[in-house]
Write a protein that holds these residues in place. Structure first.
Motif, mmCIF file in Angstrom:
data_model
loop_
_atom_site.group_PDB
_atom_site.id
_atom_site.type_symbol
_atom_site.label_atom_id
_atom_site.label_comp_id
_atom_site.label_asym_id
_atom_site.label_seq_id
_atom_site.Cartn_x
_atom_site.Cartn_y
_atom_site.Cartn_z
ATOM 1 N N GLN A 131 0.827 -1.212 0.000
ATOM 2 C CA GLN A 131 0.000 0.000 0.000
ATOM 3 C C GLN A 131 0.859 1.259 0.000
ATOM 4 O O GLN A 131 0.510 2.251 -0.640
ATOM 5 N N GLU A 160 2.071 -12.516 -2.109
ATOM 6 C CA GLU A 160 0.772 -11.828 -1.986
ATOM 7 C C GLU A 160 0.926 -10.321 -2.057
ATOM 8 O O GLU A 160 0.075 -9.624 -2.624
ATOM 9 N N GLU A 163 1.257 -9.513 -5.638
ATOM 10 C CA GLU A 163 -0.055 -9.544 -6.302
ATOM 11 C C GLU A 163 -0.887 -8.315 -5.982
ATOM 12 O O GLU A 163 -1.609 -7.807 -6.843
ATOM 13 N N THR A 164 -0.764 -7.825 -4.745
ATOM 14 C CA THR A 164 -1.513 -6.616 -4.390
ATOM 15 C C THR A 164 -1.071 -5.443 -5.276
ATOM 16 O O THR A 164 -1.899 -4.660 -5.749
ATOM 17 N N ARG A 167 -2.426 -5.975 -8.854
ATOM 18 C CA ARG A 167 -3.861 -5.729 -9.000
ATOM 19 C C ARG A 167 -4.228 -4.276 -8.740
ATOM 20 O O ARG A 167 -5.238 -3.785 -9.223
ATOM 21 N N GLY A 168 -3.369 -3.582 -7.978
ATOM 22 C CA GLY A 168 -3.731 -2.226 -7.570
ATOM 23 C C GLY A 168 -3.154 -1.132 -8.451
ATOM 24 O O GLY A 168 -3.402 0.045 -8.217
#
Ligand SMILES: *Cc1c(COP(=O)(O)O)cnc(C)c1O
Length: 346
Positions: A131, A160, A163-164, A167-168
Motif C-alpha cells: 500500500q 501476496e 499480487e496486491t 492488482r492495484g
C-alpha cells in the motif's frame, strides 16, 4: 490496466522501426547473400546475427514455460530495464516508483532518461509494503519496479504483496527475478497471461554462470515484447552470445548442480559468519549472496581488501548501515574469506 496505447510514449507508439536486411529476408533456402553489405570472408562471424534470436528463443521458451512471442532477449537485463524507460516514460514528465533499497540500475536508467524516480522504503525485515508503494503513484506513474529476491538485501518479496501491487496499479510492473533460480518461491513469469501489465526479468548472469556473454530475458505479453523489439538496436544480441547461450542450455543439468552446490555452500557460510563475534546479524536470503551486519563494516571491508578478498560494501545504502554483501563462491573461495575474517583484529 490502462490501454497500452495510453501507457506508451506517443513517439514510440507511432515509431516506424528500422528494417534490416535480416528482417526483410528470413528464409533459409537461399545460398547467395548479397543483401547486407557483409564481407563474404571470415565465416561465420562475417554475417549479421539473427535480430530476433528465433532459434535461441525456440530452445528457451519451453524451458521457461512461455511462448517465443512472450520473450525479449537483450544485452543483459540492463538493456530491458533501459528499454522500459525508453518505451513508456516521457522524459521530464512521467515518473516511476521503486522500493528502497534495491538494484541500482533502475535509478541510473531513470536519471539517464530524465524520469522522476520515486523511492518507497522497505519495511521491517526488508518486506514490501504494497500500500505504501501504491500511495505514491499518481497519474504520471508509468512503471513500478519490484525485485525479488531483492538486491542487495537477498530476501524474496511476499508473493501476496506482489499480487496486491499487480492488482492495484494500472501501469506497467517490472518484476526483476535475476536470482529466481536460487529461490524456491513461485514463478510469476508463468502468469503473464493473467497480468497483461507484468514484465518479468531473468538473466544468464547469475545461476547460468554467464555474466560475460551479456544475455538478459524479459517475459511479457506479446504487445509489450513487440514494443521492445521496435525500439531495441537491430542486432542487440551478437552471434557469439547466441551460440554460447545455446551451449549453456545443453549444459543445464550442470547448471542445476552448480545452483545446488552454491545453496549448500551458502548455508554453511552463513552459519560460520553469524558465529563470528564481529558479526551482528546475517539476513535471510533466497539468492546466491547474503547481507551481513558487522561492527565497523567499513574497516572490515578495507581489511578484507588488504587480504585480497573483495566483498561489496553496502554500508552507505539506505537501511543497510554497517552491512556487507557477500557473494557465495567456491568452497575454496569461501574458506579464504572466512580464514581472513577469523584473523581480523579490530
Ligand atoms: C545482477 C542483476 C541483474 C543482471 O543484470 P544483467 O544485465 O543481466 O547482467 C539484474 N537485476 C538484478 C537485481 C541483479 O542483481
Amino acid at each position: 490496466m490502462k490501454p497500452l496505447k495510453d501507457l506508451v510514449r506517443p513517439n514510440i507508439w507511432a515509431l516506424k522501426p528500422y528494417s534490416s536486411a535480416r528482417d526483410e529476408y528470413k528464409g533459409k533456402t537461399a545460398n547467395t547473400f548479397l543483401d547486407a553489405n557483409e564481407s563474404p570472408y571470415n565465416v561465420p562471424v562475417n554475417r549479421y546475427p539473427d535480430p530476433l534470436q528465433e532459434e535461441l528463443k525456440q530452445l528457451l521458451a519451453p524451458l521457461k514455460g512461455v511462448a517465443p512471442e512472450q520473450m525479449f532477449l537483450g544485452n543483459g537485463s540492463d538493456e530491458a530495464i533501459d528499454l522500459v524507460f525508453r518505451v513508456f516514460c516521457v522524459p521530464g514528465r512521467d515518473n516511476v516508483v521503486a522500493m528502497e533499497p534495491t538494484y541500482g540500475m533502475y535509478q541510473v536508467c531513470a536519471d539517464v532518461n530524465d524520469v522522476e524516480y520515486r523511492k518507497v522504503l522497505l519495511g521491517d525485515n526488508f518486506n514490501l509494503e504494497p500500500q505504501k508503494l501504491l500511495d505514491v503513484v499518481n497519474e504520471r506513474t508509468k512503471v513500478i519496479f519490484l525485485c525479488s529476491p531483492n538486491n542487495p538485501t537477498g530476501n524474496s518479496l511476499d508473493p501476496e504483496a506482489i499480487e496486491t501491487v499487480l492488482r492495484g496499479f494500472q501501469g506497467i510492473i517490472v518484476l526483476d527475478k535475476a536470482y529466481s533460480d536460487f529461490s524456491p518461491k513461485p514463478v510469476f513469469r508463468l502468469r503473464i497471461n493473467e497480468f497483461p501489465n507484468l514484465i518479468v526479468l531473468n538473466t544468464f548472469s547469475k545461476a547460468w554462470a554467464s555474466a560475460a556473454i551479456r544475455l538478459g530475458m524479459a517475459f511479457a505479453a506479446p504487445d509489450i515484447i513487440r514494443l521492445f523489439n521496435k525500439v531495441k538496436y537491430p542486432y542487440n544480441v551478437n552471434t557469439l552470445t547466441q551460440e554460447k547461450a545455446r551451449e549453456m542450455l545443453s549444459r543445464r543439468f550442470e547448471v542445476d548442480r552448480w545452483v545446488k552446490q552454491i545453496l549448500q555452500e551458502r548455508a554453511g557460510l552463513m552459519v560460520a559468519v553469524s558465529e563470528l563475534p564481529l558479526c551482528e546479524r546475517v539476513f535471510p536470503t533466497d539468492a546466491n549472496f547474503f547481507l551481513a551486519r558487522f561492527r565497523g563494516a567499513g574497516q572490515v571491508y578495507e581489511y578484507l581488501v588488504s587480504q585480497g578478498v573483495i566483498v561489496r560494501n553496502r554500508s552507505h545504502v539506505t537501511l543497510c548501515g554497517d552491512c556487507l554483501r557477500i557473494t557465495v563462491g567456491t568452497q575454496q573461495e569461501n574458506n579464504r574469506f572466512l580464514a581472513a575474517l577469523r584473523q581480523y583484529k579490530p
